[in-house]
Design a protein around this motif. Sequence first.
Motif, PDB file in Angstrom:
ATOM      1  N   PHE A  69       0.833  -1.206   0.000  1.00 34.14           N
ATOM      2  CA  PHE A  69       0.000   0.000   0.000  1.00 34.14           C
ATOM      3  C   PHE A  69       0.872   1.263   0.000  1.00 34.14           C
ATOM      4  CE2 PHE A  69      -1.564   3.285   2.982  1.00 34.14           C
ATOM      5  CZ  PHE A  69      -2.539   3.853   2.178  1.00 34.14           C
ATOM      6  N   VAL A  70       1.882   1.310   0.846  1.00 28.87           N
ATOM      7  CA  VAL A  70       2.755   2.489   0.920  1.00 28.87           C
ATOM      8  C   VAL A  70       3.512   2.671  -0.390  1.00 28.87           C
ATOM      9  CG1 VAL A  70       4.773   3.471   2.066  1.00 28.87           C
ATOM     10  CG2 VAL A  70       2.971   2.398   3.431  1.00 28.87           C
ATOM     11  N   ALA A  71       4.019   1.582  -0.939  1.00 28.69           N
ATOM     12  CA  ALA A  71       4.747   1.670  -2.205  1.00 28.69           C
ATOM     13  C   ALA A  71       3.840   2.161  -3.329  1.00 28.69           C
ATOM     14  CB  ALA A  71       5.338   0.308  -2.561  1.00 28.69           C
ATOM     15  N   ARG A 122       1.176   4.184  -9.380  1.00 27.17           N
ATOM     16  CA  ARG A 122       0.796   3.196 -10.397  1.00 27.17           C
ATOM     17  C   ARG A 122       1.127   1.803  -9.877  1.00 27.17           C
ATOM     18  NH1 ARG A 122      -0.235   5.173 -15.489  1.00 27.17           N
ATOM     19  NH2 ARG A 122       0.263   7.385 -15.814  1.00 27.17           N
ATOM     20  N   PHE A 123       0.182   0.868 -10.046  1.00 27.72           N
ATOM     21  CA  PHE A 123       0.394  -0.499  -9.585  1.00 27.72           C
ATOM     22  C   PHE A 123       1.506  -1.186 -10.375  1.00 27.72           C
ATOM     23  CE2 PHE A 123      -3.989  -1.486  -7.459  1.00 27.72           C
ATOM     24  CZ  PHE A 123      -3.798  -0.400  -6.620  1.00 27.72           C
ATOM     25  N   GLN A 124       1.656  -0.810 -11.635  1.00 26.57           N
ATOM     26  CA  GLN A 124       2.685  -1.432 -12.465  1.00 26.57           C
ATOM     27  C   GLN A 124       4.080  -1.084 -11.925  1.00 26.57           C
ATOM     28  OE1 GLN A 124       2.464  -0.410 -16.606  1.00 26.57           O
ATOM     29  NE2 GLN A 124       4.056  -1.865 -17.223  1.00 26.57           N
ATOM     30  N   GLU A 125       4.280   0.194 -11.599  1.00 29.93           N
ATOM     31  CA  GLU A 125       5.566   0.605 -11.036  1.00 29.93           C
ATOM     32  C   GLU A 125       5.787  -0.004  -9.654  1.00 29.93           C
ATOM     33  OE1 GLU A 125       5.973   4.802 -11.085  1.00 29.93           O
ATOM     34  OE2 GLU A 125       5.437   4.990 -13.213  1.00 29.93           O
ATOM     35  N   ALA A 138       4.684  -2.934  -8.673  1.00 36.16           N
ATOM     36  CA  ALA A 138       5.056  -4.334  -8.895  1.00 36.16           C
ATOM     37  C   ALA A 138       6.536  -4.450  -9.232  1.00 36.16           C
ATOM     38  CB  ALA A 138       4.203  -4.935 -10.008  1.00 36.16           C
ATOM     39  N   ALA A 139       7.049  -3.558 -10.074  1.00 35.79           N
ATOM     40  CA  ALA A 139       8.463  -3.594 -10.444  1.00 35.79           C
ATOM     41  C   ALA A 139       9.346  -3.300  -9.235  1.00 35.79           C
ATOM     42  CB  ALA A 139       8.730  -2.589 -11.557  1.00 35.79           C
ATOM     43  N   GLU A 140       8.934  -2.348  -8.396  1.00 36.29           N
ATOM     44  CA  GLU A 140       9.721  -1.987  -7.223  1.00 36.29           C
ATOM     45  C   GLU A 140       9.793  -3.132  -6.219  1.00 36.29           C
ATOM     46  OE1 GLU A 140       9.455   1.066  -3.416  1.00 36.29           O
ATOM     47  OE2 GLU A 140       8.365   1.535  -5.258  1.00 36.29           O
ATOM     48  N   LEU A 141       8.683  -3.845  -6.025  1.00 38.85           N
ATOM     49  CA  LEU A 141       8.621  -4.930  -5.038  1.00 38.85           C
ATOM     50  C   LEU A 141       9.002  -6.283  -5.624  1.00 38.85           C
ATOM     51  CD1 LEU A 141       5.312  -3.974  -3.169  1.00 38.85           C
ATOM     52  CD2 LEU A 141       7.679  -3.413  -2.535  1.00 38.85           C
ATOM     53  N   ALA A 142       9.262  -6.336  -6.929  1.00 35.31           N
ATOM     54  CA  ALA A 142       9.639  -7.575  -7.617  1.00 35.31           C
ATOM     55  C   ALA A 142       8.539  -8.628  -7.497  1.00 35.31           C
ATOM     56  CB  ALA A 142      10.960  -8.121  -7.079  1.00 35.31           C
ATOM     57  N   ILE A 143       7.293  -8.189  -7.668  1.00 29.72           N
ATOM     58  CA  ILE A 143       6.152  -9.098  -7.708  1.00 29.72           C
ATOM     59  C   ILE A 143       5.321  -8.746  -8.938  1.00 29.72           C
ATOM     60  CG2 ILE A 143       6.088  -9.463  -5.202  1.00 29.72           C
ATOM     61  CD1 ILE A 143       3.859  -7.412  -5.012  1.00 29.72           C
ATOM     62  N   THR A 144       4.282  -9.515  -9.209  1.00 27.47           N
ATOM     63  CA  THR A 144       3.443  -9.229 -10.373  1.00 27.47           C
ATOM     64  C   THR A 144       2.453  -8.118 -10.049  1.00 27.47           C
ATOM     65  OG1 THR A 144       1.751 -10.844  -9.769  1.00 27.47           O
ATOM     66  CG2 THR A 144       3.627 -11.644 -11.080  1.00 27.47           C
ATOM     67  N   GLN A 145       1.936  -7.491 -11.104  1.00 30.20           N
ATOM     68  CA  GLN A 145       0.915  -6.464 -10.901  1.00 30.20           C
ATOM     69  C   GLN A 145      -0.345  -7.072 -10.308  1.00 30.20           C
ATOM     70  OE1 GLN A 145       0.389  -3.905 -14.276  1.00 30.20           O
ATOM     71  NE2 GLN A 145      -1.514  -2.994 -13.498  1.00 30.20           N
ATOM     72  N   GLN A 146      -0.620  -8.324 -10.662  1.00 29.71           N
ATOM     73  CA  GLN A 146      -1.775  -9.011 -10.093  1.00 29.71           C
ATOM     74  C   GLN A 146      -1.609  -9.187  -8.597  1.00 29.71           C
ATOM     75  OE1 GLN A 146      -2.382 -12.999 -11.547  1.00 29.71           O
ATOM     76  NE2 GLN A 146      -4.532 -13.048 -10.917  1.00 29.71           N
ATOM     77  N   ALA A 147      -0.383  -9.503  -8.154  1.00 32.79           N
ATOM     78  CA  ALA A 147      -0.133  -9.664  -6.720  1.00 32.79           C
ATOM     79  C   ALA A 147      -0.327  -8.345  -5.990  1.00 32.79           C
ATOM     80  CB  ALA A 147       1.278 -10.200  -6.491  1.00 32.79           C
ATOM     81  N   VAL A 148       0.078  -7.241  -6.601  1.00 34.76           N
ATOM     82  CA  VAL A 148      -0.138  -5.929  -5.999  1.00 34.76           C
ATOM     83  C   VAL A 148      -1.629  -5.688  -5.804  1.00 34.76           C
ATOM     84  CG1 VAL A 148       0.055  -3.432  -6.361  1.00 34.76           C
ATOM     85  CG2 VAL A 148       1.987  -4.939  -6.901  1.00 34.76           C
ATOM     86  N   SER A 149      -2.413  -5.946  -6.846  1.00 41.28           N
ATOM     87  CA  SER A 149      -3.865  -5.731  -6.766  1.00 41.28           C
ATOM     88  C   SER A 149      -4.479  -6.598  -5.682  1.00 41.28           C
ATOM     89  CB  SER A 149      -4.508  -6.037  -8.117  1.00 41.28           C
ATOM     90  OG  SER A 149      -4.026  -5.159  -9.116  1.00 41.28           O
ATOM     91  N   LYS A 150      -4.040  -7.860  -5.574  1.00 39.42           N
ATOM     92  CA  LYS A 150      -4.603  -8.762  -4.563  1.00 39.42           C
ATOM     93  C   LYS A 150      -4.273  -8.280  -3.152  1.00 39.42           C
ATOM     94  CE  LYS A 150      -4.893 -13.082  -7.193  1.00 39.42           C
ATOM     95  NZ  LYS A 150      -4.427 -14.482  -7.308  1.00 39.42           N
ATOM     96  N   ARG A 151      -3.055  -7.812  -2.951  1.00 41.17           N
ATOM     97  CA  ARG A 151      -2.683  -7.335  -1.620  1.00 41.17           C
ATOM     98  C   ARG A 151      -3.487  -6.094  -1.233  1.00 41.17           C
ATOM     99  NH1 ARG A 151       3.977  -7.751  -1.358  1.00 41.17           N
ATOM    100  NH2 ARG A 151       4.127 -10.032  -1.574  1.00 41.17           N
TER     101      ARG A 151
END
Length: 311
Positions: free
Chosen positions: A9-11, A17-20, A22-35
Amino acid sequence: MDVDAVRTFVAAAEAGRFQETAAELAITQQAVSKRIAALERNLGVRLFTRTPRGAELTIDGQALLPHARELLRVAERALASVRPERRPLRVDVIASRLATSGLLRDFHRAHPEAELDVLKLFDVETAVAAIRSGAIDASFRAVAMPDRPLPPDVAAVRVLDEPLQLLTGPAHALAAARSVTLAQLAGHRIWMPGIVPGTEWAAYYDALAAEFGLTIEATGPNFGSDALLDTVADTPALATFLGERTRLVWPAGHGLRRIPVTGPTPVYPHSLLWRRDNPHPALATLRAHLAATTADQDVPGSWVPAWVLPR
C-alpha cells in the motif's frame, strides 16, 4: 494486519501506479492488486481510486498513509532487534570472579566492537536449557557430567584447563610449602561450602576426592567468598581449593597462602557450549578467539575426571 500488504500500500501510494509498484517490489501487478484488495477488505474501506493517470489515494487512503509508514518503521525495528548481527551476544560465565569471566573480558579487549550481555546462571542444566531456547548464545561449563550427555543440538569445546591451588591460612600445617602433592592432602580437611549436589562442580570434586582419598567438606551455609576467606584465615585445620585464575582479594592481615598442587595437578576443565545452529556472528568470533588464545595451554602432568570432554 498483513505487513506485506501494508508495505505494498505504501509503495503504491508513493508510486501512483500499480505497475511501477510491482516492479519496485519484484512481484506481479496481479499480486499488488490482490494485496491492496485484501487490505481494503480487512479495513472495510477503499484506499485507491483508479484514474487515467494511475491509482490515487481516497480520503481513507490519505488518512491511513502516515500510520502505515510508522507501522513499517516499527516492524523494521522489531525485526532488527532479533537479527543476530544487531543484538549483543549473550554469554553465561557462572560467576564474575571465575576464570570464565576473565576469558570473556579478554575477548572483549580483543574485540571491543562485539557487544556483550554477560549473565551468571547457576548449573549446567539451566545453562543448556537457556542455550536450546535461545535465551543465551553460549555458556562456559565443565562437561560432560556422568550420565548427562549434551543434547545433540548443543556443541561444546574444551577451552581452558585451570590448575587448582590450595588456599590456607598462615597457621595451617602446609602454609609454608612451595607446593603440595595430592597425596600430602590426604587427611587434611578441605572446606568448600559452595559445592551444591547436582552441579558440574560437585561432580568434579566428588571425582577428585574419590580418586585421591581427599576429605572435601561442603558443610555449613555458603555465605560467599568473603566469609570463606575469613574462616580459612582463622582456622588452622581448614583449607580450600580455588582455581589459579580465580580473582579473590582479602585483607593483608589474613596472611592467606595460594599453594600449587602437583603429583598430578588437578585442573578444572572449562568448556564453551553453544547451539549448533546459532548464527550470531559474534559467537563465531568468540570461538575463533578462544581457539587462538587457549590452544597451547595444556597443563603437563594434569588430572581431570574420566567423564570430562576431551581436548
